[in-house]
Scaffold this motif. Structure first.
Motif, PDB file in Angstrom:
ATOM      1  N   CYS A  37       0.839  -1.272   0.177  1.00 23.87           N
ATOM      2  CA  CYS A  37      -0.035  -0.176  -0.139  1.00 23.87           C
ATOM      3  C   CYS A  37       0.846   1.259   0.060  1.00 23.87           C
ATOM      4  CB  CYS A  37      -0.847  -0.142   1.187  1.00 23.87           C
ATOM      5  SG  CYS A  37      -2.230  -1.265   1.004  1.00 23.87           S
ATOM      6  N   GLY A  38       1.934   1.237   0.752  1.00 26.74           N
ATOM      7  CA  GLY A  38       2.912   2.446   0.651  1.00 26.74           C
ATOM      8  C   GLY A  38       3.458   2.683  -0.894  1.00 26.74           C
ATOM      9  N   ALA A  39       3.848   1.442  -1.398  1.00 29.22           N
ATOM     10  CA  ALA A  39       4.185   1.570  -2.899  1.00 29.22           C
ATOM     11  C   ALA A  39       3.139   2.329  -3.917  1.00 29.22           C
ATOM     12  CB  ALA A  39       4.628   0.428  -3.485  1.00 29.22           C
ATOM     13  N   MET A  40       1.927   1.959  -3.545  1.00 22.32           N
ATOM     14  CA  MET A  40       0.836   2.495  -4.329  1.00 22.32           C
ATOM     15  C   MET A  40       0.264   3.889  -3.732  1.00 22.32           C
ATOM     16  SD  MET A  40      -0.137   0.423  -6.855  1.00 22.32           S
ATOM     17  CE  MET A  40       1.935   0.260  -6.968  1.00 22.32           C
ATOM     18  N   SER A  41       0.730   4.340  -2.816  1.00 26.39           N
ATOM     19  CA  SER A  41       0.197   5.576  -2.062  1.00 26.39           C
ATOM     20  C   SER A  41       0.177   6.876  -2.889  1.00 26.39           C
ATOM     21  CB  SER A  41       0.858   5.884  -0.726  1.00 26.39           C
ATOM     22  OG  SER A  41       2.216   6.478  -0.979  1.00 26.39           O
ATOM     23  N   CYS A  42       0.831   6.970  -4.086  1.00 30.98           N
ATOM     24  CA  CYS A  42       1.083   8.237  -4.879  1.00 30.98           C
ATOM     25  C   CYS A  42      -0.112   8.074  -5.873  1.00 30.98           C
ATOM     26  CB  CYS A  42       2.181   8.325  -5.804  1.00 30.98           C
ATOM     27  SG  CYS A  42       2.566   6.877  -6.808  1.00 30.98           S
ATOM     28  N   PHE A  43      -0.849   7.066  -5.908  1.00 26.82           N
ATOM     29  CA  PHE A  43      -1.949   7.077  -6.885  1.00 26.82           C
ATOM     30  C   PHE A  43      -3.333   7.251  -6.200  1.00 26.82           C
ATOM     31  CE2 PHE A  43       1.081   3.849  -8.330  1.00 26.82           C
ATOM     32  CZ  PHE A  43       1.131   4.502  -9.864  1.00 26.82           C
ATOM     33  N   LEU A  78      -8.680   1.540 -10.232  1.00 23.02           N
ATOM     34  CA  LEU A  78      -7.263   1.772 -10.506  1.00 23.02           C
ATOM     35  C   LEU A  78      -6.803   1.287 -11.812  1.00 23.02           C
ATOM     36  CD1 LEU A  78      -4.658   2.510  -9.163  1.00 23.02           C
ATOM     37  CD2 LEU A  78      -4.442   0.190  -8.711  1.00 23.02           C
ATOM     38  N   ARG A  79      -7.839   0.591 -12.265  1.00 21.11           N
ATOM     39  CA  ARG A  79      -7.303  -0.217 -13.733  1.00 21.11           C
ATOM     40  C   ARG A  79      -7.480   1.208 -14.806  1.00 21.11           C
ATOM     41  NH1 ARG A  79      -9.461  -5.662 -16.523  1.00 21.11           N
ATOM     42  NH2 ARG A  79      -9.662  -6.196 -14.246  1.00 21.11           N
ATOM     43  N   GLN A  80      -8.478   2.038 -14.601  1.00 20.27           N
ATOM     44  CA  GLN A  80      -8.685   2.772 -15.682  1.00 20.27           C
ATOM     45  C   GLN A  80      -7.803   4.165 -15.369  1.00 20.27           C
ATOM     46  OE1 GLN A  80     -10.847   0.883 -15.074  1.00 20.27           O
ATOM     47  NE2 GLN A  80     -11.798   0.552 -17.106  1.00 20.27           N
ATOM     48  N   PRO A  83      -3.536   1.801 -15.352  1.00 21.39           N
ATOM     49  CA  PRO A  83      -3.403   0.203 -15.718  1.00 21.39           C
ATOM     50  C   PRO A  83      -1.978  -0.205 -15.297  1.00 21.39           C
ATOM     51  CG  PRO A  83      -3.929   1.402 -17.665  1.00 21.39           C
ATOM     52  CD  PRO A  83      -3.652   2.829 -16.752  1.00 21.39           C
ATOM     53  N   LEU A  84      -0.745   0.347 -15.436  1.00 22.87           N
ATOM     54  CA  LEU A  84       0.482  -0.060 -15.010  1.00 22.87           C
ATOM     55  C   LEU A  84       0.350  -0.540 -13.584  1.00 22.87           C
ATOM     56  CD1 LEU A  84       2.964   1.633 -17.206  1.00 22.87           C
ATOM     57  CD2 LEU A  84       2.183  -0.660 -17.444  1.00 22.87           C
TER      58      LEU A  84
END
Length: 115
Positions: A37-43, A78-80, A83-84
């Protein structure tokens, strides 16, 4: 006459990545949810950053404990949006043989939905 179905908010499509392998063993390390979740926090949605955005998890990928099992809730949107990032999360689950469950979180009983 207005169509009542148009006023309903869209239900969030979410799935859970459980901290259990397909064999039912607990996944290690124990802080994997916080790391992912930390790695994804910027999204995050546009304009939702704020002053302490770097200290918050993304609303699209967030940790949770389900029945005593550390898990991650992933919002399908998140997919839209990116996508990466979505494929990164899915590849993480697949590469680590983690269980993925299609579901959504329901509000706690007695809590009124926000308007």
């Amino acid at each position: 006459m207005a169509d009542p179905t148009q006023n309903k908010p869209a239900m969030a499509r979410e799935f859970f990545i459980l901290g259990l392998t397909s064999a039912g063993r607990q996944f290690r390390p124990s802080d994997w949810t916080e790391r992912l979740c930390g790695a994804m926090s910027c999204f995050r949605p546009e304009g939702s950053g704020g002053r302490n955005a770097h200290l918050k998890y993304s609303p699209y990928v967030r940790p949770i404990v389900l029945n005593g099992v550390k898990s991650v809730v992933v919002d399908e949107s998140l997919r839209q949006i990116e996508p990466l990032a979505y494929h990164f999360v899915m590849d993480f689950a697949r590469d680590n043989d983690l269980q993925v469950v299609d579901a959504c979180l329901l509000p706690e009983p007695g809590n009124a939905p926000e308007k």
